[in-house]
Motif scaffolding. Structure first.
Motif, short mmCIF file in Angstrom:
data_model
loop_
_atom_site.label_atom_id
_atom_site.label_comp_id
_atom_site.label_asym_id
_atom_site.label_seq_id
_atom_site.Cartn_x
_atom_site.Cartn_y
_atom_site.Cartn_z
N UNK A 1 8.73 -8.44 3.81
CA UNK A 1 7.93 -7.54 2.89
C UNK A 1 6.77 -7.01 3.68
N UNK A 2 6.39 -5.79 3.76
CA UNK A 2 5.44 -5.14 4.64
C UNK A 2 4.38 -4.66 4.05
N UNK A 3 3.12 -4.76 4.56
CA UNK A 3 1.94 -4.33 3.82
C UNK A 3 1.39 -3.22 4.57
N UNK A 4 0.43 -2.35 3.96
CA UNK A 4 -0.24 -1.30 4.81
C UNK A 4 -0.98 -2.17 6.22
N UNK A 5 -1.44 -1.39 7.10
CA UNK A 5 -2.01 -1.88 8.18
C UNK A 5 -3.37 -2.44 8.06
N UNK A 6 -4.17 -1.97 6.85
CA UNK A 6 -5.47 -2.40 6.45
C UNK A 6 -5.46 -3.70 5.58
N UNK A 7 -4.22 -4.09 5.33
CA UNK A 7 -4.03 -5.29 4.51
C UNK A 7 -4.38 -6.62 5.57
N UNK A 8 -5.10 -7.41 4.95
CA UNK A 8 -5.29 -8.68 5.84
C UNK A 8 -4.35 -9.77 5.64
N UNK A 9 -4.27 -10.66 6.33
CA UNK A 9 -3.10 -11.68 6.24
C UNK A 9 -3.68 -12.66 5.00
N UNK A 10 -4.89 -12.60 4.52
CA UNK A 10 -5.34 -13.28 3.25
C UNK A 10 -4.67 -12.67 2.13
N UNK A 11 -4.75 -11.04 2.15
CA UNK A 11 -3.93 -10.65 1.07
C UNK A 11 -2.62 -10.66 1.01
N UNK A 12 -2.09 -10.61 2.33
CA UNK A 12 -0.62 -10.76 2.30
C UNK A 12 0.10 -11.79 1.66
N UNK A 13 -0.71 -13.05 1.79
CA UNK A 13 -0.33 -14.34 1.25
C UNK A 13 -0.74 -14.73 -0.08
N UNK B 1 -2.33 -0.71 14.61
CA UNK B 1 -2.49 0.32 15.62
C UNK B 1 -3.78 1.05 15.40
N UNK B 2 -4.53 0.71 14.11
CA UNK B 2 -5.69 1.55 13.68
C UNK B 2 -6.91 0.50 14.43
N UNK B 3 -7.92 1.38 14.52
CA UNK B 3 -9.10 0.86 15.07
C UNK B 3 -9.83 0.08 14.05
N UNK B 4 -10.28 -1.28 14.47
CA UNK B 4 -10.82 -2.41 13.43
C UNK B 4 -11.86 -3.04 14.23
N UNK B 5 -12.81 -3.41 13.21
CA UNK B 5 -13.79 -4.50 13.91
C UNK B 5 -13.31 -5.81 13.62
N UNK B 6 -13.54 -6.56 14.75
CA UNK B 6 -13.06 -8.04 14.56
C UNK B 6 -14.13 -8.92 14.68
N UNK B 7 -14.05 -9.69 13.56
CA UNK B 7 -15.17 -10.69 13.43
C UNK B 7 -14.46 -12.15 13.49
N UNK B 8 -14.85 -13.15 14.59
CA UNK B 8 -14.55 -14.32 14.62
C UNK B 8 -15.24 -15.51 14.00
#
Length: 399
Positions: free
Chosen positions: A86-98, A127-134
């Motif tokens: 099942x695939x989700x949009x590239x803006x969807x987080x892993x938290x939202x996926x699960x 492939x979208x530009x994103x801001x990563x927070x650790x």
């Protein structure tokens, strides 16, 4: 009717059982839709990499991350392995996926699978530009995805009676194991995190993990050296560090699944199969989790016909001994025929009476008053040589 001789075929004497789909998994992944082929939030069942390419139109141009995870999955699982996607949009987080709250998401796929899935793997690539927070040395999405994954796995177990585990991709590793959250302090015994990739950077080769698990029986550790390396021809990386130079020991000690090398062996192996829970938890490894979940499914299937059935009582109004023994035998035989005979339980091979499973029903329970039939079921696990200590010295004539 004319006189005749009729011969009917008897059936059931061989005691054959239906094969269990122990290696059937689900993959939740970000992706870009492919016009007329791959649709987001649609559930697909794949059996080969070629099918993913032709049927869903997945290429290195439109979905390089998804193609990579599928390629690595089938490199381990082999063609023909069943994988739900099942695939989700590239803006969807892993938290939202699960998360169970996402519309047309993982909850829908689990319901569609009707108990067939044994585990889920959560993959993110964009492939979208994103801001990563650790957070805790990884993308902050990992920690929240773990919590959501445990909730989803527990829902599948309690509501669907179809227990699963969930492995989340350990993305954007900082490169410093000191930063990592210690998963052995958590109590999420249906979830785990993998760190490591076949490319230098922030990704995760979770397809290799899923593929190796799809290929091996439930009682087998995915890091078993006899099964050979999981990566043989390419380099393995822990973040931007070659796997052979990374501190795999600290990653392992903090409860992460990662990659390592063995002296004298070519290629890369998994370190172990830990889950995100306490060291004292009986289910702190995938081997234990997969073994007990298989026993759960078999026991549930064996006991379901007893639901609301008449239970004979003895003169004292307690459960009949004959009935109790009959149910015990039914449950034990279901597990023996499917697990013990396949070598999936740690029974003593020198003892013909040790089946690795024991079912017990206390006949003193008053089912008339409570309406509850209490059943105790125990299965015997294997031991695993995680540490081998050898005392080596010279042999002299005095020894």
């Amino acid at each position: 009717m004319l006189p005749r001789v009729r011969i009917d075929f008897a059936n059931g004497a061989l005691g054959q059982v239906q094969a269990q789909p122990d290696g059937v998994f689900g993959l939740l992944s970000s992706a870009a839709p492919v016009s007329g082929k791959l649709e987001l939030l649609e559930t697909y069942v794949l059996h080969s990499l070629a099918e993913a390419k032709s049927r869903l139109g997945i290429t290195s141009e439109n979905n390089p991350g998804l193609l990579k995870v599928l390629t690595e999955f089938y490199s381990q699982a082999g063609e023909g392995a069943e994988l739900w996607l099942k695939c989700f949009a590239e803006t969807v987080s892993m938290t939202q996926m699960i998360s169970l709250e996402t519309d047309n998401g993982v909850k829908q796929m689990l319901q569609q699978a009707q108990g067939r899935l044994r585990g889920l793997f959560v993959h993110f690539s964009t492939r979208l530009a994103q801001t990563i927070s650790l957070s805790g040395g990884l993308n902050q999405d990992v920690s929240t995805a773990l919590v959501a994954a445990q909730q989803t796995a527990m829902w599948a177990t309690t509501q669907l009676k179809a227990p699963i585990f969930v492995i989340v991709s350990g993305l954007d590793y900082s490169g410093n194991p000191i930063d990592l959250t210690d998963l052995t302090t958590l109590e999420l015994n249906r979830t785990g995190v993998m760190i490591g990739d076949t490319a230098s950077g922030k990704g995760c080769a979770i397809g290799l993990l899923a593929g190796r698990l799809a290929r091996i029986p439930v009682h087998r550790n995915l890091a078993r050296v006899k099964d050979g390396p999981v990566i043989s021809l390419s380099q393995a990386w822990i973040g931007s560090t070659p796997a052979e130079e990374a501190d795999a020991t600290m990653l392992h000690d903090k409860g992460y699944i990662t990659l390592r090398t063995h002296t004298g062996r070519s290629g890369y192996y998994f370190t172990d199969d830990p889950l995100a829970t306490l060291p004292t938890d009986d289910y702190n490894h995938l081997t234990a989790r997969r073994t007990i979940d298989k026993a759960y499914r078999l026991a549930y299937d064996s006991l379901l016909p007893q639901l609301l059935d008449e239970i004979p009582l003895n003169a004292d109004g307690k459960v009949s001994v004959a009935f109790a023994k009959s149910v015990e035998t039914t449950v034990e035989n279901a597990i023996i025929n499917t697990m013990t005979t396949n070598g999936e339980l740690g029974n003593d091979p020198s003892n013909p009476n040790d089946t690795g499973v024991q079912c017990y029903i206390d006949t003193n329970q008053n089912i008339v008053q409570t309406g509850q039939l209490k059943v105790q079921l125990r299965v015997k696990p294997y031991g695993y040589a995680r540490y081998i200590n050898v005392e080596l010295g010279f042999k002299t004539n005095n020894i």
